[in-house]
Design a protein around this motif. Structure first.
Motif, PDB file in Angstrom:
ATOM      1  N   ASN A  32       0.827  -1.211   0.000  1.00  8.19           N
ATOM      2  CA  ASN A  32       0.000   0.000   0.000  1.00  8.19           C
ATOM      3  C   ASN A  32       0.863   1.263   0.000  1.00  8.19           C
ATOM      4  O   ASN A  32       0.522   2.251  -0.649  1.00  8.19           O
ATOM      5  CB  ASN A  32      -0.944   0.006   1.190  1.00  8.19           C
ATOM      6  CG  ASN A  32      -2.077  -0.978   1.020  1.00  8.19           C
ATOM      7  OD1 ASN A  32      -2.427  -1.352  -0.087  1.00  8.19           O
ATOM      8  ND2 ASN A  32      -2.641  -1.411   2.125  1.00  8.19           N
ATOM      9  N   ALA A  33       1.970   1.236   0.720  1.00  7.58           N
ATOM     10  CA  ALA A  33       2.856   2.399   0.772  1.00  7.58           C
ATOM     11  C   ALA A  33       3.485   2.666  -0.597  1.00  7.58           C
ATOM     12  O   ALA A  33       3.569   3.822  -1.031  1.00  7.58           O
ATOM     13  CB  ALA A  33       3.940   2.179   1.821  1.00  7.58           C
ATOM     14  N   VAL A  34       3.905   1.622  -1.286  1.00  4.00           N
ATOM     15  CA  VAL A  34       4.494   1.783  -2.621  1.00  4.00           C
ATOM     16  C   VAL A  34       3.454   2.360  -3.585  1.00  4.00           C
ATOM     17  O   VAL A  34       3.747   3.282  -4.355  1.00  4.00           O
ATOM     18  CB  VAL A  34       5.048   0.436  -3.136  1.00  4.00           C
ATOM     19  CG1 VAL A  34       5.399   0.514  -4.607  1.00  4.00           C
ATOM     20  CG2 VAL A  34       6.257   0.020  -2.325  1.00  4.00           C
ATOM     21  N   LEU A  35       2.225   1.837  -3.545  1.00  3.94           N
ATOM     22  CA  LEU A  35       1.165   2.363  -4.413  1.00  3.94           C
ATOM     23  C   LEU A  35       0.866   3.824  -4.104  1.00  3.94           C
ATOM     24  O   LEU A  35       0.654   4.627  -5.010  1.00  3.94           O
ATOM     25  CB  LEU A  35      -0.110   1.528  -4.263  1.00  3.94           C
ATOM     26  CG  LEU A  35      -0.062   0.112  -4.816  1.00  3.94           C
ATOM     27  CD1 LEU A  35      -1.388  -0.588  -4.582  1.00  3.94           C
ATOM     28  CD2 LEU A  35       0.286   0.109  -6.286  1.00  3.94           C
ATOM     29  N   LEU A  36       0.866   4.181  -2.836  1.00  2.00           N
ATOM     30  CA  LEU A  36       0.595   5.561  -2.443  1.00  2.00           C
ATOM     31  C   LEU A  36       1.702   6.500  -2.919  1.00  2.00           C
ATOM     32  O   LEU A  36       1.420   7.589  -3.437  1.00  2.00           O
ATOM     33  CB  LEU A  36       0.423   5.653  -0.926  1.00  2.00           C
ATOM     34  CG  LEU A  36       0.097   7.028  -0.381  1.00  2.00           C
ATOM     35  CD1 LEU A  36      -1.268   7.489  -0.890  1.00  2.00           C
ATOM     36  CD2 LEU A  36       0.124   7.016   1.130  1.00  2.00           C
ATOM     37  N   VAL A  37       2.944   6.082  -2.774  1.00  2.89           N
ATOM     38  CA  VAL A  37       4.070   6.906  -3.211  1.00  2.89           C
ATOM     39  C   VAL A  37       4.006   7.130  -4.723  1.00  2.89           C
ATOM     40  O   VAL A  37       4.194   8.257  -5.206  1.00  2.89           O
ATOM     41  CB  VAL A  37       5.413   6.262  -2.799  1.00  2.89           C
ATOM     42  CG1 VAL A  37       6.588   6.910  -3.513  1.00  2.89           C
ATOM     43  CG2 VAL A  37       5.598   6.338  -1.295  1.00  2.89           C
ATOM     44  N   ILE A  38       3.703   6.072  -5.471  1.00  2.00           N
ATOM     45  CA  ILE A  38       3.588   6.213  -6.931  1.00  2.00           C
ATOM     46  C   ILE A  38       2.449   7.156  -7.286  1.00  2.00           C
ATOM     47  O   ILE A  38       2.592   8.032  -8.152  1.00  2.00           O
ATOM     48  CB  ILE A  38       3.385   4.833  -7.592  1.00  2.00           C
ATOM     49  CG1 ILE A  38       4.675   4.018  -7.475  1.00  2.00           C
ATOM     50  CG2 ILE A  38       2.976   4.980  -9.051  1.00  2.00           C
ATOM     51  CD1 ILE A  38       4.529   2.569  -7.891  1.00  2.00           C
ATOM     52  N   ALA A  39       1.307   7.000  -6.602  1.00  2.00           N
ATOM     53  CA  ALA A  39       0.140   7.836  -6.904  1.00  2.00           C
ATOM     54  C   ALA A  39       0.392   9.304  -6.577  1.00  2.00           C
ATOM     55  O   ALA A  39      -0.119  10.192  -7.258  1.00  2.00           O
ATOM     56  CB  ALA A  39      -1.067   7.324  -6.129  1.00  2.00           C
ATOM     57  N   VAL A  40       1.162   9.580  -5.560  1.00  2.00           N
ATOM     58  CA  VAL A  40       1.424  10.967  -5.173  1.00  2.00           C
ATOM     59  C   VAL A  40       2.539  11.584  -6.029  1.00  2.00           C
ATOM     60  O   VAL A  40       2.431  12.734  -6.465  1.00  2.00           O
ATOM     61  CB  VAL A  40       1.788  11.051  -3.670  1.00  2.00           C
ATOM     62  CG1 VAL A  40       2.309  12.425  -3.292  1.00  2.00           C
ATOM     63  CG2 VAL A  40       0.574  10.696  -2.818  1.00  2.00           C
ATOM     64  N   LEU A  41       3.587  10.825  -6.278  1.00  2.00           N
ATOM     65  CA  LEU A  41       4.736  11.380  -6.994  1.00  2.00           C
ATOM     66  C   LEU A  41       4.499  11.571  -8.492  1.00  2.00           C
ATOM     67  O   LEU A  41       5.045  12.508  -9.081  1.00  2.00           O
ATOM     68  CB  LEU A  41       5.962  10.489  -6.793  1.00  2.00           C
ATOM     69  CG  LEU A  41       6.656  10.611  -5.448  1.00  2.00           C
ATOM     70  CD1 LEU A  41       7.875   9.702  -5.405  1.00  2.00           C
ATOM     71  CD2 LEU A  41       7.066  12.042  -5.174  1.00  2.00           C
ATOM     72  N   THR A  42       3.705  10.709  -9.099  1.00  2.00           N
ATOM     73  CA  THR A  42       3.510  10.796 -10.549  1.00  2.00           C
ATOM     74  C   THR A  42       2.985  12.157 -10.991  1.00  2.00           C
ATOM     75  O   THR A  42       3.585  12.796 -11.870  1.00  2.00           O
ATOM     76  CB  THR A  42       2.608   9.654 -11.047  1.00  2.00           C
ATOM     77  OG1 THR A  42       3.235   8.407 -10.738  1.00  2.00           O
ATOM     78  CG2 THR A  42       2.372   9.752 -12.537  1.00  2.00           C
ATOM     79  N   PRO A  43       1.882  12.673 -10.432  1.00  2.56           N
ATOM     80  CA  PRO A  43       1.415  13.988 -10.881  1.00  2.56           C
ATOM     81  C   PRO A  43       2.401  15.119 -10.564  1.00  2.56           C
ATOM     82  O   PRO A  43       2.591  16.034 -11.375  1.00  2.56           O
ATOM     83  CB  PRO A  43       0.105  14.202 -10.136  1.00  2.56           C
ATOM     84  CG  PRO A  43      -0.205  12.970  -9.419  1.00  2.56           C
ATOM     85  CD  PRO A  43       0.958  12.073  -9.486  1.00  2.56           C
ATOM     86  N   ILE A  44       3.044  15.028  -9.423  1.00  5.34           N
ATOM     87  CA  ILE A  44       3.999  16.082  -9.045  1.00  5.34           C
ATOM     88  C   ILE A  44       5.179  16.103 -10.013  1.00  5.34           C
ATOM     89  O   ILE A  44       5.584  17.170 -10.494  1.00  5.34           O
ATOM     90  CB  ILE A  44       4.486  15.873  -7.587  1.00  5.34           C
ATOM     91  CG1 ILE A  44       3.319  16.079  -6.616  1.00  5.34           C
ATOM     92  CG2 ILE A  44       5.641  16.797  -7.251  1.00  5.34           C
ATOM     93  CD1 ILE A  44       3.622  15.667  -5.195  1.00  5.34           C
ATOM     94  N   LEU A  45       5.729  14.938 -10.314  1.00  2.08           N
ATOM     95  CA  LEU A  45       6.874  14.870 -11.209  1.00  2.08           C
ATOM     96  C   LEU A  45       6.505  15.256 -12.638  1.00  2.08           C
ATOM     97  O   LEU A  45       7.310  15.859 -13.353  1.00  2.08           O
ATOM     98  CB  LEU A  45       7.490  13.473 -11.169  1.00  2.08           C
ATOM     99  CG  LEU A  45       8.130  13.103  -9.825  1.00  2.08           C
ATOM    100  CD1 LEU A  45       8.614  11.669  -9.841  1.00  2.08           C
ATOM    101  CD2 LEU A  45       9.255  14.052  -9.478  1.00  2.08           C
ATOM    102  N   ARG A  46       5.285  14.947 -13.064  1.00  2.00           N
ATOM    103  CA  ARG A  46       4.849  15.355 -14.406  1.00  2.00           C
ATOM    104  C   ARG A  46       4.708  16.868 -14.493  1.00  2.00           C
ATOM    105  O   ARG A  46       5.004  17.464 -15.525  1.00  2.00           O
ATOM    106  CB  ARG A  46       3.546  14.667 -14.778  1.00  2.00           C
ATOM    107  CG  ARG A  46       3.751  13.213 -15.112  1.00  2.00           C
ATOM    108  CD  ARG A  46       2.477  12.588 -15.617  1.00  2.00           C
ATOM    109  NE  ARG A  46       2.751  11.274 -16.156  1.00  2.00           N
ATOM    110  CZ  ARG A  46       3.024  11.028 -17.428  1.00  2.00           C
ATOM    111  NH1 ARG A  46       3.057  12.006 -18.299  1.00  2.00           N
ATOM    112  NH2 ARG A  46       3.263   9.815 -17.843  1.00  2.00           N
ATOM    113  N   LEU A  47       4.250  17.492 -13.419  1.00  2.00           N
ATOM    114  CA  LEU A  47       4.130  18.946 -13.395  1.00  2.00           C
ATOM    115  C   LEU A  47       5.513  19.593 -13.408  1.00  2.00           C
ATOM    116  O   LEU A  47       5.766  20.532 -14.162  1.00  2.00           O
ATOM    117  CB  LEU A  47       3.341  19.393 -12.163  1.00  2.00           C
ATOM    118  CG  LEU A  47       3.090  20.886 -12.026  1.00  2.00           C
ATOM    119  CD1 LEU A  47       2.239  21.385 -13.185  1.00  2.00           C
ATOM    120  CD2 LEU A  47       2.393  21.173 -10.709  1.00  2.00           C
TER     121      LEU A  47
END
Length: 80
Positions: A32-47
């Motif tokens: 769950n922690a890995v999924l959460l990190v991916i979900a949070v970081l993806t939009p931030i890094l794309r921006l």
């Protein structure tokens, strides 16, 4: 898309999560922690990288929330 296919994919994912939960709670927490990190970081890094505009990211987040709610409801209907 066939709703039976969506339900079967969601059901397999939930079985995988329940397998992790039965083996050891630590494995489920890490998953769950890995999924959460991916979900949070993806939009931030794309921006930050300039791949998408801010409005694109907000729209994607809203569409994702709607899709997750739909898939969850389909899964719950299949389990009832």
């Amino acid at each position: 898309m066939n709703l039976n296919y969506v339900g079967s994919v969601a059901e397999r994912f939930m079985k995988f999560r329940s397998t992790l939960a039965t083996e050891e709670n630590v494995a489920l927490n890490i998953f769950n922690a890995v999924l959460l990190v991916i979900a949070v970081l993806t939009p931030i890094l794309r921006l930050i990288s300039g791949v998408h505009w801010f409005t694109d990211i907000i729209g994607g987040i809203l569409i994702s929330i709607a899709m997750l709610a739909t898939f969850y409801n389909v899964l719950m209907m299949d389990l009832l």
